[in-house]
Write a protein that holds these residues in place. Sequence first.
Motif, short mmCIF file in Angstrom:
data_model
loop_
_atom_site.label_atom_id
_atom_site.label_comp_id
_atom_site.label_asym_id
_atom_site.label_seq_id
_atom_site.Cartn_x
_atom_site.Cartn_y
_atom_site.Cartn_z
N THR A 74 0.82 -1.21 0.00
CA THR A 74 0.00 0.00 0.00
C THR A 74 0.86 1.26 0.00
N ARG A 75 2.17 1.06 0.04
CA ARG A 75 3.09 2.18 0.17
C ARG A 75 2.91 3.25 -0.90
N ASN A 76 2.63 2.80 -2.12
CA ASN A 76 2.58 3.77 -3.22
C ASN A 76 1.17 4.22 -3.62
N ILE A 77 0.18 3.82 -2.86
CA ILE A 77 -1.18 4.28 -3.21
C ILE A 77 -1.28 5.77 -2.89
N PRO A 78 -1.68 6.58 -3.88
CA PRO A 78 -1.80 8.00 -3.60
C PRO A 78 -2.92 8.28 -2.58
N ILE A 79 -2.62 9.20 -1.67
CA ILE A 79 -3.61 9.55 -0.63
C ILE A 79 -3.83 11.05 -0.61
N ILE A 80 -5.10 11.44 -0.67
CA ILE A 80 -5.45 12.85 -0.47
C ILE A 80 -6.15 12.93 0.89
N MET A 81 -5.59 13.73 1.79
CA MET A 81 -6.20 13.87 3.11
C MET A 81 -7.17 15.04 3.08
N ALA A 82 -8.29 14.86 3.78
CA ALA A 82 -9.27 15.94 3.89
C ALA A 82 -9.49 16.23 5.36
N THR A 83 -9.56 17.49 5.68
CA THR A 83 -9.79 17.83 7.08
C THR A 83 -10.48 19.18 7.23
N ALA A 84 -11.17 19.32 8.36
CA ALA A 84 -11.83 20.59 8.66
C ALA A 84 -10.80 21.56 9.22
N ARG A 85 -9.70 21.01 9.68
CA ARG A 85 -8.69 21.86 10.29
C ARG A 85 -7.71 22.34 9.23
N GLY A 86 -7.66 23.65 9.06
CA GLY A 86 -6.84 24.16 7.98
C GLY A 86 -5.50 24.68 8.44
N GLU A 87 -5.14 24.35 9.65
CA GLU A 87 -3.91 24.92 10.18
C GLU A 87 -2.67 24.34 9.50
N GLU A 88 -1.71 25.20 9.34
CA GLU A 88 -0.48 24.82 8.64
C GLU A 88 0.20 23.62 9.29
N ALA A 89 0.17 23.60 10.62
CA ALA A 89 0.85 22.51 11.35
C ALA A 89 0.21 21.17 11.03
N GLU A 90 -1.11 21.16 10.93
CA GLU A 90 -1.83 19.91 10.62
C GLU A 90 -1.50 19.47 9.21
N LYS A 91 -1.45 20.45 8.34
CA LYS A 91 -1.15 20.17 6.94
C LYS A 91 0.23 19.50 6.82
N LEU A 92 1.16 20.07 7.53
CA LEU A 92 2.52 19.52 7.50
C LEU A 92 2.54 18.11 8.06
N ARG A 93 1.76 17.90 9.11
CA ARG A 93 1.70 16.57 9.70
C ARG A 93 1.12 15.57 8.71
N GLY A 94 0.15 16.02 7.94
CA GLY A 94 -0.44 15.17 6.91
C GLY A 94 0.60 14.74 5.89
N PHE A 95 1.41 15.69 5.45
CA PHE A 95 2.45 15.38 4.47
C PHE A 95 3.55 14.52 5.11
N ASP A 96 3.74 14.80 6.40
CA ASP A 96 4.74 14.08 7.16
C ASP A 96 4.48 12.59 7.19
N VAL A 97 3.23 12.20 7.32
CA VAL A 97 2.90 10.78 7.38
C VAL A 97 2.70 10.19 5.99
N GLY A 98 2.91 11.02 4.96
CA GLY A 98 2.94 10.47 3.61
C GLY A 98 1.76 10.76 2.72
N ALA A 99 0.93 11.74 3.09
CA ALA A 99 -0.18 12.11 2.19
C ALA A 99 0.38 12.80 0.95
N ASP A 100 -0.26 12.58 -0.19
CA ASP A 100 0.22 13.18 -1.44
C ASP A 100 -0.35 14.58 -1.65
N ASP A 101 -1.53 14.78 -1.09
CA ASP A 101 -2.16 16.09 -1.23
C ASP A 101 -3.09 16.30 -0.05
N TYR A 102 -3.62 17.50 0.06
CA TYR A 102 -4.32 17.89 1.26
C TYR A 102 -5.44 18.84 0.90
#
Length: 240
Positions: A74-102
Amino acid sequence: MKASILIVEDEDSLGILLTYNLENEGYEVRLCTHGDQVDLFIDEKLPDLILLDWMLPGISGVEICRRLRLRSQTRNIPIIMATARGEEAEKLRGFDVGADDYLVKPFAMKELMARVKAVLKRSAPDQMSDKLVSGDIVLDASTRRVTRHMADAENKTDTGVEVDLGPTEFKLLQYLMQRKGRVFSREQLLDNVWGHDVYVDERTVDVHIGRLRKALKGKQGFADPIRTIRGAGYSFNDKF
Ligand code: CA
């Protein structure tokens, strides 16, 4: 072959809206509403893209993303994360765990469609077109022909040799070429190439892979693009 998208979203109305819109765009869509069930959906069929909500009952979106990145299948399956929280820190955390887009909720459907298309194109550019090319192999889905090419730079010629494939070998090659480098277990290949309703033994996959290899090799002894990964399955080798 339609790209398949797994939506992980616990808000019923949003889940239905996303399903409706993505299906309208021609994608094959499944909806999972609980963090604990994501693995079941993925084991049933490997999606080409996951649209993952951050806040979920059960395992959180971030944790799901992190876990998917740890598994080879599953390593290479593209992931787009969606969230109600638009804070930059959360966004970075999303990319940190390997999300492709946000995406930040609420998002416009048009925006989502554009992101989905872009991410899919990045991960599998070939899936969007009828013609798949890898090394000397050309697969044309519109004519259902596969050829291997011998280029002679000196004489500026390109001789195409037809590869004679049965319908199953053709589908198998198409599936693997669309997802170059990704490793698929026999079970996953059965589900995705043969379909869920067909009841065949996993060894059937080996038989067809064998036939595919033989046909691709041809009388000319072309290179083998298919890789066998012991204990894991098969993949289409990008460099062969
Ligand atoms: Ca949620």
